[in-house]
Design a protein around this motif. Sequence first.
Motif, PDB file in Angstrom:
ATOM      1  N   GLN A  93       0.844  -1.204   0.000  1.00 39.24           N
ATOM      2  CA  GLN A  93       0.000   0.000   0.000  1.00 39.24           C
ATOM      3  C   GLN A  93       0.881   1.258   0.000  1.00 39.24           C
ATOM      4  OE1 GLN A  93      -3.255   0.023  -0.191  1.00 39.24           O
ATOM      5  NE2 GLN A  93      -4.042  -1.807   0.758  1.00 39.24           N
ATOM      6  N   LEU A  94       1.876   1.257   0.850  1.00 34.80           N
ATOM      7  CA  LEU A  94       2.762   2.416   0.959  1.00 34.80           C
ATOM      8  C   LEU A  94       3.552   2.616  -0.333  1.00 34.80           C
ATOM      9  CD1 LEU A  94       3.891   4.719   2.632  1.00 34.80           C
ATOM     10  CD2 LEU A  94       5.512   3.090   3.652  1.00 34.80           C
ATOM     11  N   SER A  95       4.037   1.544  -0.926  1.00 30.88           N
ATOM     12  CA  SER A  95       4.765   1.648  -2.202  1.00 30.88           C
ATOM     13  C   SER A  95       3.873   2.251  -3.284  1.00 30.88           C
ATOM     14  CB  SER A  95       5.254   0.274  -2.666  1.00 30.88           C
ATOM     15  OG  SER A  95       6.236  -0.214  -1.813  1.00 30.88           O
ATOM     16  N   ALA A  96       2.646   1.768  -3.365  1.00 32.48           N
ATOM     17  CA  ALA A  96       1.713   2.289  -4.367  1.00 32.48           C
ATOM     18  C   ALA A  96       1.424   3.766  -4.125  1.00 32.48           C
ATOM     19  CB  ALA A  96       0.415   1.485  -4.353  1.00 32.48           C
ATOM     20  N   ALA A  97       1.219   4.152  -2.879  1.00 36.42           N
ATOM     21  CA  ALA A  97       0.944   5.551  -2.551  1.00 36.42           C
ATOM     22  C   ALA A  97       2.121   6.450  -2.929  1.00 36.42           C
ATOM     23  CB  ALA A  97       0.625   5.686  -1.067  1.00 36.42           C
ATOM     24  N   ARG A  98       3.319   6.009  -2.645  1.00 33.52           N
ATOM     25  CA  ARG A  98       4.511   6.807  -2.981  1.00 33.52           C
ATOM     26  C   ARG A  98       4.688   6.944  -4.490  1.00 33.52           C
ATOM     27  NH1 ARG A  98       8.410   4.336   1.715  1.00 33.52           N
ATOM     28  NH2 ARG A  98       7.885   5.891   3.295  1.00 33.52           N
ATOM     29  N   LEU A  99       4.494   5.846  -5.224  1.00 34.89           N
ATOM     30  CA  LEU A  99       4.616   5.897  -6.685  1.00 34.89           C
ATOM     31  C   LEU A  99       3.554   6.817  -7.273  1.00 34.89           C
ATOM     32  CD1 LEU A  99       5.342   2.141  -7.394  1.00 34.89           C
ATOM     33  CD2 LEU A  99       6.898   4.054  -7.853  1.00 34.89           C
ATOM     34  N   ALA A 100       2.349   6.717  -6.762  1.00 35.95           N
ATOM     35  CA  ALA A 100       1.267   7.560  -7.257  1.00 35.95           C
ATOM     36  C   ALA A 100       1.554   9.035  -6.974  1.00 35.95           C
ATOM     37  CB  ALA A 100      -0.056   7.144  -6.619  1.00 35.95           C
ATOM     38  N   ALA A 101       2.004   9.330  -5.784  1.00 34.92           N
ATOM     39  CA  ALA A 101       2.325  10.720  -5.435  1.00 34.92           C
ATOM     40  C   ALA A 101       3.440  11.269  -6.327  1.00 34.92           C
ATOM     41  CB  ALA A 101       2.724  10.821  -3.962  1.00 34.92           C
ATOM     42  N   ALA A 102       4.445  10.448  -6.587  1.00 30.33           N
ATOM     43  CA  ALA A 102       5.560  10.880  -7.446  1.00 30.33           C
ATOM     44  C   ALA A 102       5.097  11.157  -8.876  1.00 30.33           C
ATOM     45  CB  ALA A 102       6.657   9.815  -7.447  1.00 30.33           C
ATOM     46  N   GLN A 103       4.026  10.489  -9.306  1.00 36.03           N
ATOM     47  CA  GLN A 103       3.502  10.682 -10.657  1.00 36.03           C
ATOM     48  C   GLN A 103       2.414  11.760 -10.701  1.00 36.03           C
ATOM     49  OE1 GLN A 103       4.654   9.513 -13.388  1.00 36.03           O
ATOM     50  NE2 GLN A 103       5.901   7.796 -12.788  1.00 36.03           N
ATOM     51  N   GLY A 104       2.104  12.370  -9.576  1.00 32.29           N
ATOM     52  CA  GLY A 104       1.140  13.461  -9.553  1.00 32.29           C
ATOM     53  C   GLY A 104      -0.305  13.066  -9.318  1.00 32.29           C
ATOM     54  N   VAL A 105      -0.542  11.837  -8.867  1.00 32.38           N
ATOM     55  CA  VAL A 105      -1.910  11.423  -8.539  1.00 32.38           C
ATOM     56  C   VAL A 105      -2.393  12.289  -7.375  1.00 32.38           C
ATOM     57  CG1 VAL A 105      -3.351   9.539  -7.660  1.00 32.38           C
ATOM     58  CG2 VAL A 105      -1.593   9.072  -9.374  1.00 32.38           C
ATOM     59  N   THR A 106      -3.580  12.870  -7.533  1.00 29.40           N
ATOM     60  CA  THR A 106      -4.065  13.818  -6.528  1.00 29.40           C
ATOM     61  C   THR A 106      -5.055  13.226  -5.540  1.00 29.40           C
ATOM     62  OG1 THR A 106      -5.758  14.564  -8.077  1.00 29.40           O
ATOM     63  CG2 THR A 106      -3.697  15.816  -8.015  1.00 29.40           C
ATOM     64  N   HIS A 107      -5.615  12.057  -5.835  1.00 31.61           N
ATOM     65  CA  HIS A 107      -6.588  11.440  -4.941  1.00 31.61           C
ATOM     66  C   HIS A 107      -6.243   9.967  -4.728  1.00 31.61           C
ATOM     67  CE1 HIS A 107      -8.826  14.976  -6.247  1.00 31.61           C
ATOM     68  NE2 HIS A 107      -9.498  14.851  -5.135  1.00 31.61           N
ATOM     69  N   TYR A 108      -6.111   9.596  -3.451  1.00 36.42           N
ATOM     70  CA  TYR A 108      -5.805   8.223  -3.077  1.00 36.42           C
ATOM     71  C   TYR A 108      -6.926   7.737  -2.171  1.00 36.42           C
ATOM     72  CZ  TYR A 108      -3.216   4.387  -0.767  1.00 36.42           C
ATOM     73  OH  TYR A 108      -2.803   3.171  -0.260  1.00 36.42           O
ATOM     74  N   LEU A 109      -7.608   6.709  -2.600  1.00 33.64           N
ATOM     75  CA  LEU A 109      -8.727   6.170  -1.836  1.00 33.64           C
ATOM     76  C   LEU A 109      -8.374   4.752  -1.398  1.00 33.64           C
ATOM     77  CD1 LEU A 109      -9.976   7.765  -4.615  1.00 33.64           C
ATOM     78  CD2 LEU A 109     -11.770   7.894  -2.911  1.00 33.64           C
ATOM     79  N   LEU A 110      -8.315   4.533  -0.100  1.00 35.90           N
ATOM     80  CA  LEU A 110      -7.905   3.248   0.469  1.00 35.90           C
ATOM     81  C   LEU A 110      -9.109   2.567   1.102  1.00 35.90           C
ATOM     82  CD1 LEU A 110      -5.604   1.297   1.495  1.00 35.90           C
ATOM     83  CD2 LEU A 110      -5.668   2.656   3.590  1.00 35.90           C
ATOM     84  N   VAL A 111      -9.355   1.343   0.669  1.00 30.51           N
ATOM     85  CA  VAL A 111     -10.406   0.529   1.277  1.00 30.51           C
ATOM     86  C   VAL A 111      -9.715  -0.397   2.260  1.00 30.51           C
ATOM     87  CG1 VAL A 111     -12.182  -1.201   0.860  1.00 30.51           C
ATOM     88  CG2 VAL A 111     -11.791   0.608  -0.814  1.00 30.51           C
ATOM     89  N   SER A 112     -10.186  -0.374   3.500  1.00 33.38           N
ATOM     90  CA  SER A 112      -9.617  -1.223   4.534  1.00 33.38           C
ATOM     91  C   SER A 112     -10.709  -2.119   5.096  1.00 33.38           C
ATOM     92  CB  SER A 112      -9.022  -0.342   5.640  1.00 33.38           C
ATOM     93  OG  SER A 112      -8.402  -1.127   6.622  1.00 33.38           O
ATOM     94  N   SER A 113     -10.319  -3.102   5.855  1.00 32.13           N
ATOM     95  CA  SER A 113     -11.310  -3.968   6.474  1.00 32.13           C
ATOM     96  C   SER A 113     -11.878  -3.310   7.727  1.00 32.13           C
ATOM     97  CB  SER A 113     -10.692  -5.313   6.821  1.00 32.13           C
ATOM     98  OG  SER A 113      -9.659  -5.147   7.752  1.00 32.13           O
ATOM     99  N   SER A 114     -13.087  -3.686   8.074  1.00 31.94           N
ATOM    100  CA  SER A 114     -13.682  -3.127   9.276  1.00 31.94           C
ATOM    101  C   SER A 114     -12.874  -3.608  10.495  1.00 31.94           C
ATOM    102  CB  SER A 114     -15.139  -3.554   9.406  1.00 31.94           C
ATOM    103  OG  SER A 114     -15.246  -4.950   9.519  1.00 31.94           O
ATOM    104  N   GLY A 115     -12.679  -2.724  11.423  1.00 33.34           N
ATOM    105  CA  GLY A 115     -11.947  -3.079  12.628  1.00 33.34           C
ATOM    106  C   GLY A 115     -10.438  -2.978  12.498  1.00 33.34           C
TER     107      GLY A 115
END
Length: 117
Positions: A93-115
């Motif tokens: 998840q962190l790797s994907a977020a960093r790569l996306a930020a470096a490429q200029g992605v402006t919105h990151y939506l993370l789905v997590s499990s309940s709890g």
Amino acid sequence: MGQTAIVIGATGVVGREVVAELITCEAIARVITLTRRPVPCDSDKVENHVVDFARLEDWADCFQADLLFSCLGTTLKQAGSLEAQRRVDIDHQLSAARLAAAQGVTHYLLVSSSGAN
């Protein structure tokens, strides 16, 4: 021109639904799915890339988009160990977020499990 969305975890229950919704959304022109195995799709909007999430940086160019939907996750039972689960649920998840930020992605939506904490 519409936006480009990336979906990681597109083979799971939630990820498949997110892709299905994005396909029908007029504001989305392109959906890039990054998966461990090929995912057939009938929509011309979807571009699937089979990746090794441990080497996600090799697919940095795939992160040129507007939105990142992260539906990637596993269970302890599926992963086989807490360390393996952590790699999927946190490290990838962190790797994907960093790569996306470096490429200029402006919105990151993370789905997590309940709890999850």
